[in-house]
Design a protein around this motif. Structure first.
Motif, PDB file in Angstrom:
ATOM      1  N   TYR A 268      33.651  35.523  40.961  1.00 51.05           N
ATOM      2  CA  TYR A 268      32.284  35.484  41.479  1.00 51.05           C
ATOM      3  C   TYR A 268      31.781  34.049  41.597  1.00 51.05           C
ATOM      4  O   TYR A 268      30.894  33.769  42.380  1.00 51.05           O
ATOM      5  CB  TYR A 268      31.342  36.286  40.575  1.00 51.05           C
TER       6      TYR A 268
ATOM      7  N   GLN B  35      38.270  39.661  40.314  1.00 47.99           N
ATOM      8  CA  GLN B  35      37.546  39.035  41.416  1.00 47.99           C
ATOM      9  C   GLN B  35      36.734  37.874  40.862  1.00 47.99           C
ATOM     10  O   GLN B  35      36.063  38.003  39.840  1.00 47.99           O
ATOM     11  CB  GLN B  35      36.604  40.036  42.079  1.00 47.99           C
TER      12      GLN B  35
ATOM     13  N   THR C 211      38.923  43.717  37.885  1.00 48.24           N
ATOM     14  CA  THR C 211      39.529  43.435  39.191  1.00 48.24           C
ATOM     15  C   THR C 211      40.009  41.997  39.324  1.00 48.24           C
ATOM     16  O   THR C 211      40.731  41.680  40.258  1.00 48.24           O
ATOM     17  CB  THR C 211      38.517  43.693  40.321  1.00 48.24           C
TER      18      THR C 211
END
Length: 97
Positions: free
Chosen positions: A91, A89, A87
């Protein structure tokens, strides 16, 4: 620091659910070391069923793994990111909005 050395350090991080280290478990999928930053790709999304309940259950485990990764790496690397390999994304570091 070379990717092999980073993998060795990350071998100390355990998945709290399985007790295995995250490297041998396959959660660290790629490390890109550049001059000014290192990006560590993890396979969280691909190992989580795409259901809201599954996401809610796994999020605390993923947060713990990221926290432990940061603890192991923060004194040894300059700027680094922890990013999901599917994804993208991020973290870590968490950006304030």
């Amino acid at each position: 620091m070379r990717p092999e050395e980073i993998l060795e350090l990350l071998g100390a991080v355990k998945n709290p659910f399985t007790g295995q280290n995250i490297v041998s478990e396959g959660l660290v999928t790629k490390i890109v070391a550049e001059e000014d930053k290192t990006t560590i790709y993890v396979a969280f999304a691909r190992n989580t069923p795409p259901k809201p309940f599954a996401t809610a259950i796994t999020w605390p485990l993923q947060a713990r793994i990221v926290k432990d990764m940061v603890k192991v790496l923060e004194d040894k690397l300059g700027y680094f990111e922890i990013v999901d390999d599917m994804t993208l994304q991020r973290y870590y570091p968490i950006e304030e909005v």
